[in-house]
Scaffold this motif. Sequence first.
Motif, PDB file in Angstrom:
ATOM      1  N   SER A  10      29.715  83.747  39.329  1.00 20.40           N
ATOM      2  CA  SER A  10      29.785  82.537  38.475  1.00 20.40           C
ATOM      3  C   SER A  10      28.879  81.515  39.670  1.00 20.40           C
ATOM      4  O   SER A  10      29.136  81.649  40.901  1.00 20.40           O
ATOM      5  CB  SER A  10      30.958  81.853  38.214  1.00 20.40           C
ATOM      6  OG  SER A  10      31.631  82.659  37.340  1.00 20.40           O
ATOM      7  N   GLN A  11      28.501  80.582  39.217  1.00 19.60           N
ATOM      8  CA  GLN A  11      27.518  79.572  40.170  1.00 19.60           C
ATOM      9  C   GLN A  11      28.654  78.332  40.401  1.00 19.60           C
ATOM     10  O   GLN A  11      29.433  77.966  39.640  1.00 19.60           O
ATOM     11  CB  GLN A  11      26.478  78.983  39.299  1.00 19.60           C
ATOM     12  CG  GLN A  11      25.751  77.743  40.327  1.00 19.60           C
ATOM     13  CD  GLN A  11      24.741  77.177  39.620  1.00 19.60           C
ATOM     14  OE1 GLN A  11      24.357  77.640  38.716  1.00 19.60           O
ATOM     15  NE2 GLN A  11      24.227  76.094  40.314  1.00 19.60           N
ATOM     16  N   SER A  41      34.683  82.490  42.096  1.00 16.98           N
ATOM     17  CA  SER A  41      33.460  82.738  41.674  1.00 16.98           C
ATOM     18  C   SER A  41      32.947  84.291  41.125  1.00 16.98           C
ATOM     19  O   SER A  41      32.658  84.319  40.253  1.00 16.98           O
ATOM     20  CB  SER A  41      32.391  82.384  42.649  1.00 16.98           C
ATOM     21  OG  SER A  41      32.061  83.634  43.610  1.00 16.98           O
ATOM     22  N   HIS A  76      29.930  78.687  34.790  1.00 16.15           N
ATOM     23  CA  HIS A  76      29.529  77.749  36.001  1.00 16.15           C
ATOM     24  C   HIS A  76      30.897  77.248  36.194  1.00 16.15           C
ATOM     25  O   HIS A  76      31.561  76.774  35.134  1.00 16.15           O
ATOM     26  CB  HIS A  76      28.486  76.617  35.843  1.00 16.15           C
ATOM     27  CG  HIS A  76      27.217  77.151  35.485  1.00 16.15           C
ATOM     28  ND1 HIS A  76      26.072  76.497  35.114  1.00 16.15           N
ATOM     29  CD2 HIS A  76      26.674  78.288  35.729  1.00 16.15           C
ATOM     30  CE1 HIS A  76      25.061  77.305  34.953  1.00 16.15           C
ATOM     31  NE2 HIS A  76      25.271  78.355  35.458  1.00 16.15           N
TER      32      HIS A  76
END
Length: 85
Positions: A10-11, A41, A76
Amino acid sequence: MSPEHAPRRSQVVMVEPALSQLQKLTAAETHRLDRVIVAISVNPELGTPVPDTLLRDHADDVDGARVICYVTALRHIAILAYVEA
């Protein structure tokens, strides 16, 4: 997915209050916090949902860091103002 590739992380995005707090951490505290952020993340489901919110509270007892974050529908991750190390 090809077996050579791990799932996409994930960002992670930090909001301004979290960035301000980072400036106050020592290098060792920043390193411990980085390890927790990487873990989140890779697996955004880590931590405990905060009741009646979209927030997740993740405390890592090994690294001694805590992060409260919001995971969007697109995976995100926004790190909120409250981080402790």
